[in-house]
Structures are given as structure tokens and as C-alpha cells.
Motif scaffolding. Structure first.
Motif, PDB file in Angstrom:
ATOM      1  N   ALA A   1      56.868  65.712  41.756  1.00 47.22           N
ATOM      2  CA  ALA A   1      56.661  65.920  40.316  1.00 47.22           C
ATOM      3  C   ALA A   1      57.392  64.856  39.518  1.00 47.22           C
ATOM      4  CB  ALA A   1      57.140  67.312  39.921  1.00 47.22           C
ATOM      5  N   ALA A   2      58.619  64.507  39.971  1.00 53.61           N
ATOM      6  CA  ALA A   2      59.401  63.485  39.275  1.00 53.61           C
ATOM      7  C   ALA A   2      58.673  62.148  39.336  1.00 53.61           C
ATOM      8  CB  ALA A   2      60.785  63.371  39.898  1.00 53.61           C
TER       9      ALA A   2
ATOM     10  N   ILE B   1      57.743  74.298  38.390  1.00 50.65           N
ATOM     11  CA  ILE B   1      57.998  74.364  39.848  1.00 50.65           C
ATOM     12  C   ILE B   1      59.096  75.401  40.163  1.00 50.65           C
ATOM     13  CG2 ILE B   1      58.819  73.077  41.881  1.00 50.65           C
ATOM     14  CD1 ILE B   1      57.517  70.583  40.547  1.00 50.65           C
TER      15      ILE B   1
ATOM     16  N   ARG C   1      59.686  70.240  35.196  1.00 53.56           N
ATOM     17  CA  ARG C   1      59.850  70.592  36.623  1.00 53.56           C
ATOM     18  C   ARG C   1      60.416  71.999  36.759  1.00 53.56           C
ATOM     19  NH1 ARG C   1      62.148  65.339  36.989  1.00 53.56           N
ATOM     20  NH2 ARG C   1      64.192  66.186  37.482  1.00 53.56           N
TER      21      ARG C   1
ATOM     22  N   GLU D   1      59.799  68.845  43.968  1.00 56.20           N
ATOM     23  CA  GLU D   1      60.502  68.297  42.795  1.00 56.20           C
ATOM     24  C   GLU D   1      60.356  66.777  42.770  1.00 56.20           C
ATOM     25  OE1 GLU D   1      63.063  69.419  40.519  1.00 56.20           O
ATOM     26  OE2 GLU D   1      62.989  71.563  40.942  1.00 56.20           O
TER      27      GLU D   1
END
Lengths: 412, 260
Positions: free
Chosen positions: B154-155, B168, B164, B151
Motif C-alpha cells: 500500500a505504501a 488495512i 493504510r 502495508e
């Protein structure tokens, strides 16, 4: 090692021989009753009395609630351990009798002169299949019409209805806001007086074909559907089982209620408005009523049918029939009912006014068709009838479909 | 394939029962359809449970209490749940009618369990209410097994919260969702007690599902042989549904990787 083994074998054999006479002497009967655990003490009284006459017999008692009774009995039948004596309700016995699962007790009844006129002949007749008696009455009831006197008075109705049209007219006048005019119990065939009073027959006299798909039946079902749609008949009449209709009538918002006598005690318990000035009881128009009784019979697999019959005789004897009737304020379908009625009139006049209907017009009992496939026919008819009265299908289409289903079942 | 009753020995019946079932028995088709409808409560419950799991997975105060409150409906006996909801739905004294009338959302009392239109949705609501807490716990465990660095990465790459979640969280939750789906499907096939207590399959078969119909046929109509044929159909149907669900969730969903 061999010596020890020999000693064990000899010991077991000796023990077997010693206990064999005791085991051979001890006979065992089993009794299955329908939801009367509250009556435990008295049933133990039956068993104690029986034991005095037959000290060599042990009686084992089981009690099952309504929904559990059928599954329990049927699984016991399959296991080969069916209870010898059964107390069953409604028309379940017909299925068992038709499939050879019950003992024909006609010879016992004929053989015993003391039983002549002891059981009420009309109620006894409701346990006959193909000319043979399979049960005797344990306790009996039939449908009647309860009415809320206050609601009748408010609607300006002077007397309970005498015809189908009057029934619906009176119900319509009482329907207002939260109040509905009419309700009926619907399980088994308890709603059938509504059709019987319009001359509708379920089957042809030879019981081989459906006979209900007639203009009179269509008209009746249409009238019931219309009354249900406009709220004159409370929908619970066609959807609830026992508790819901009783609760609705007990709430004081239903004018007329077709139900069997035991409903009275439930309604009185739950309805603070119920007293002699507010509740009335009478026959349905035409006097038609559906019996909803319990009987005692013997499983075909019983090893001791004679003893089982002796037990049934004892359980329905004057002493125990009176005790049962007194205990539950119910009638027993025997000679003791007139005495029970006299005493009830003194002790509980309101209950007596209801119970009086149970001994009257027993010649007008309907929906007592001796059909081995009663449950299946009931389901086939009611599913269509219910769809019609709840407005899901036109009456004519529903009755035509019901006829097709019933004829198909009867043809198989 | 046999004709049988508790009182009679069995005889060969061929495919008579299946012929009856598929070509003449409307109630069978009705109950099959109702089973499918009842099964649809599983995705609803999973969706709701996922939303709740995401909520109680955040760092809100008292989240342990919320988790316990949401889960508490699950360990209740189904019969008790049925009785509670019957009372809530009651036309005369039910809390739901009282609230609806008080808020002027309806002019007349609704007989939820006695009407064709409302009976099935009412039962579905009760079923969802009972199972949602259990699903939430499964999904919460799934959420907590997702490595936080995924996470975070991705952020850092600029993925939004929605992206996300979609790319994910959801894919990594697939085994947990599949498990919930299977439990939900099995539950809807075996949910006898809730329906039996709440409506008994009525009114006029409006809530009759296969399992309650099998019971009725066997123990009310005493057609044990026919009930056995219905049970075979139920088994085959369950197999098909499981295979379809497995395919929809990727074919290998729920499988354990032995190499790990």
C-alpha cells in the motif's frame, strides 16, 4: 465375589451400629456472629462453659462481616443448614420474624424468673414483633450528638443546641471554608431524630399508611436541603455510610455529628484532637435517638431450640455480658451495664461521658417500627428523602413520591 | 414467575414481577440506563488501547517495559483497584483533589464519588484504567498478525499512513476489536466488585447498574424472586447487545474460518 460383597455389606452395617449410639448422643449447635472475629477467645470461652453443662453438645461458631452476613445466613436458610443461634444487627431480624424464620422466645423469657428485670426492658422491647419477643440484647447502642467544643467556642456558641432551629443555626455559624457545621450517619434509620424532633411520624399508628407527608415534614426537609446546599451540612451526611462520616468528623472539620456511640471509638482513634476538652457528647434536641443494637435469636429451623436458648442465656449472662462490655467498652442491655458504667467513669472519663448518653432517655427511642418490610420501606423513603436533601427534587415532590411508594408497599 | 423467599415455599406469581419491574420500578430503569452508560466505557477503553498498542508496536526503545507498565493494572484484584481509586478520589486526602487544587484547576475540593455529576464518570475512569492494558495486549497481538507486505504494498502504491490504517489495519483488526468489545460488554454487565467497592451504587442510585441492583434487591431487600426476574431481564439484554455488536462488526466477526 458374592462372598466378598457380603462381607463388605456386613462390615459397613456393623460399623454403623457401633457408631450409632455416639452419633445419636452428639448434638450440634451452630452460632453465627456479626463481625467480631476479634472476640474469638471469649466466644470459645462461652462454648467451653456451655460444654461443661452440656457435654453432649458440640457448638460450631461462624463469624461474618456486615456485608457478608445477610447473604451467608439467607443461603444457609435455603440450604436447610441455618445456624441455630444468630447475632444480628439493626432491623434485619424483622424480615425473618415476619416470615416465620425465627423462634418466638417469649415463653422462655416468661418461664425463667431469673431473667425478670435482667434485660433492659426498653431495649428488649425493640426486638418485639406482633407482641412476641424474637431476640434478646447482645450489645446495645443508640444515636447521640457529638460536638467539637473548639468549633463551638470559636463560633461563640455557649451550649449544645436544644432545638432543631438551634441545631441548624449553630451549624451555620460554624460553617466556614473547609469546615461544615453538621453531619449525621444515614444508614438504617439513624437520621430519623432530625425528623422526629419536628414532630414527623413515618406511619399512622396502625402502621398501615404513610403519615410523613405533612407541611412540617416538607419544612424540615427543605431546611435540611438548604443547609446541605450552602455547606452547613456536609454532603457526606447523605452519601457516606460509616467510615466516611467518621473520618470527616475525626478530621476536626465538622462541628456537630449525630452518630451512634461506637463511632466515638473510631473517631478517637483517627482524630488526634479528640480529648475531654475538645469533644462533647449529649442527646440530640428533644432527646430522640435511634437504637442500633445487636441481638441474639434462634432460627426456626433449629433442631434444638431449648439448647440454643440455654446457650443465649449463657452468652448474655452476667459473667459474659460483663466481659463483653469491658472488652469493647459497650453496653449490653442487661443489669451489668450500671457496673460497667461505674468502672468506665474511673478508667476512661471521656468514653464514660459518651457512653452515659446510652443509658439515658431510653424512653425516647424512635424509628423502631415493627415492620416486616422494614428494609423495603427504608429504601423507598430514603431514596426520595436523599434526592430532596441533595437538591435533586423539591421536598414536597420527593415526600409525595415517597408516600406513594411506601403506601404501595404497605398495601401489598 | 414464582413468589419465593428463603423462609417460605414458592407460589405461582405469573408476570407480577415483570409488571412491577417495567411499570413501577424507577430504579430498574435507572440501573439499566447506568449499565448502558457504563458499557460506553468499552469503546473508550478500546480506542485508548488501540492508540497504546500502535505506540508500543513501533520500534521505540524500552517498548517491552512500556507494555508491562500498561498491562500491570489488569492482573490487579478489582477490589484492590476500587480501594486505590477510592483513595485517589477522596475529598479530604485524595491525590486527585490535591493535584487539582495545587494546579488551581478547582477552587473547592470535589467529592467525586459522593456527587451525582461525578460519581459515574469517576467509576468509568477506574474501569477503563483497569481494562486498557488487557485490550492493548489483544490488539497488539492483532497488529502483529497483520502481514507487513500488505502495508508495504500500500505504501508503494502511495497510500498515506492514515489511509493504510483505515483501509488495512482497522479492517484486519476487526476480530480483535470485536473480542475486546465483547469482553468489555460482559465486563460492564458483571462489574459488580468495582462499583460495590467504590460507591455501593450511590449516591442515590447514580452508579447503580443492573448487577449491583440485583444484589441489593436479593440480599438487602430480601426479594429473591424479584431479583431472579431482574436476572432474566439482564440475560435478555445481554443477548440483544451481543447480537447488535455482532451485526455492527460485520455479522461474522470473531468467527473462525475452519477452512484455513
Amino acid at each position: 465375589m458374592r462372598r466378598t460383597l457380603n462381607h463388605i455389606v456386613i462390615g459397613v452395617l456393623a460399623l454403623g451400629l457401633l457408631t450409632w449410639p455416639v452419633a445419636a448422643q452428639q448434638k450440634k449447635l451452630s452460632l453465627l456472629t456479626w463481625n467480631i472475629p476479634i472476640y474469638k477467645e471469649k466466644i470459645e470461652g462461652w462454648i467451653a462453659d456451655f460444654k461443661k453443662i452440656h457435654p453432649d453438645v458440640t457448638v460450631e461458631w461462624f463469624d461474618k462481616k456486615g456485608p457478608e452476613w445477610g447473604p451467608f445466613y439467607q443461603t444457609q436458610v435455603v440450604a436447610g443448614t441455618a445456624p441455630d443461634i444468630i447475632d444480628t444487627q439493626g432491623a434485619i431480624w424483622l424480615e425473618y420474624a415476619a416470615n416465620g424464620g425465627l423462634v418466638d422466645i417469649t415463653p422462655y423469657l416468661q418461664r425463667d424468673p431469673s431473667l425478670k428485670d435482667y434485660y433492659n426492658p426498653r431495649f428488649l422491647q425493640t426486638w418485639v414483633y406482633e407482641g412476641k419477643n424474637y431476640m434478646v440484647p447482645f450489645y446495645v447502642s443508640k444515636t447521640l450528638l457529638f460536638y467539637n467544643k473548639t468549633m463551638l467556642k470559636e463560633a461563640g456558641i455557649a451550649r449544645p443546641p436544644q432545638t432543631f432551629d438551634e441545631l441548624l443555626d449553630a451549624a451555620r455559624k460554624m460553617t466556614k471554608g473547609e469546615k461544615s457545621g453538621l453531619m449525621t450517619l444515614n444508614f438504617d434509620w439513624l437520621y430519623w431524630p432530625l425528623l422526629a424532633m419536628n414532630g414527623v411520624e413515618l406511619l399512622t399508628p396502625d402502621l398501615k399508611k404513610a403519615a410523613f407527608n405533612t407541611p412540617a415534614a416538607v419544612k424540615t426537609v427543605e431546611a435540611l436541603a438548604q443547609a446541605t446546599a450552602d455547606g452547613t451540612i456536609n454532603k457526606i451526611a447523605w452519601t457516606g455510610r460509616w467510615v466516611e462520616p467518621n473520618n470527616a468528623f475525626a478530621s476536626g472539620t465538622v462541628g456537630l455529628y449525630q452518630a451512634h456511640a461506637p463511632a466515638f471509638f473510631y473517631v478517637r482513634g483517627g482524630g488526634p484532637w479528640v480529648n475531654g476538652d475538645t469533644l462533647g457528647a449529649t442527646q440530640m434536641p428533644g432527646g430522640f435517638a435511634v437504637p442500633n443494637s445487636h441481638g441474639l435469636g434462634i432460627s426456626k429451623s433449629s433442631k434444638y431450640p431449648d439448647l440454643a436458648w440455654e446457650f443465649i442465656k449463657l452468652a448474655t449472662s452476667e459473667k459474659w455480658a460483663y466481659t463483653f462490655g469491658k472488652n469493647f467498652k459497650l453496653f449490653t442491655g442487661t443489669r451489668v451495664d450500671s457496673r460497667l458504667m461505674e468502672e468506665l467513669q474511673k478508667e476512661d472519663p471521656l468514653a464514660a461521658s459518651v457512653m452515659k448518653t446510652q443509658l439515658e432517655q431510653v424512653d425516647k427511642l424512635v424509628a423502631t417500627w415493627p415492620l416486616g418490610k422494614d428494609a423495603q420501606i427504608k429504601e423507598a423513603f430514603y431514596s426520595e428523602f436523599q434526592a430532596a436533601v441533595l437538591g435533586r427534587k423539591p421536598a414536597a415532590a420527593a415526600l409525595a413520591e415517597a408516600k406513594r411508594k411506601v403506601d404501595r408497599l404497605l398495601a401489598r | 414467575m414464582q413468589s419465593w423467599s428463603p423462609f417460605k415455599p414458592s407460589t405461582f406469581a405469573g408476570l407480577t414481577h415483570y409488571q412491577e419491574l417495567f411499570f413501577y420500578d424507577e430504579v430498574f430503569w435507572k440501573s439499566l440506563w447506568n449499565t448502558v452508560v457504563f458499557m460506553s466505557s468499552s469503546p473508550i477503553a478500546i480506542g485508548l488501547a488501540l492508540a497504546l498498542a500502535l505506540l508500543v508496536d513501533t520500534r521505540i526503545r524500552g517498548r517491552g517495559v512500556y507494555r508491562a507498565i500498561i498491562f500491570i493494572s489488569y492482573p490487579l484484584m478489582t477490589v484492590a483497584v476500587g480501594i486505590i481509586w477510592r483513595w485517589l478520589y477522596d475529598e479530604k486526602v485524595g491525590l486527585i483533589n490535591y493535584v487539582l487544587l495545587s494546579l488551581h484547576l478547582t477552587q473547592r475540593r470535589i467529592a467525586f464519588l459522593d456527587s451525582y455529576e461525578w460519581a459515574m464518570p469517576s467509576v468509568v475512569v477506574a474501569a477503563v484504567w483497569q481494562i486498557v492494558g488487557f485490550f492493548m495486549v489483544i490488539l497488539l497481538a492483532g497488529l502483529q498478525n497483520i502481514p507487513p507486505n500488505l502495508e508495504e504494498a500500500a505504501a508503494l502504491d502511495g497510500a498515506s499512513a492514515g489511509q493504510r490504517f483505515r483501509h488495512i489495519t482497522l479492517p484486519l483488526l476487526r476480530p480483535a476489536i470485536f473480542l475486546c468489545l465483547m469482553i468489555g460488554v460482559i465486563n460492564s454487565f458483571t462489574s459488580f466488585d468495582l462499583i460495590y467497592v467504590m460507591t455501593g451504587g450511590g449516591p442515590n442510585y447514580a452508579t447503580e447498574v443492573l448487577i449491583t441492583y440485583i444484589y441489593r434487591v436479593a440480599f438487602v431487600l430480601s426479594k429473591f424472586d424479584y431479583a431472579a426476574a431482574l436476572t432474566i431481564v439482564l440475560f435478555v439484554f445481554l443477548l440483544i447487545v451481543t447480537a447488535v455488536a455482532n451485526r455492527l462488526t460485520g455479522g461474522e466477526a470473531g468467527a473462525v474460518d475452519a477452512a484455513e
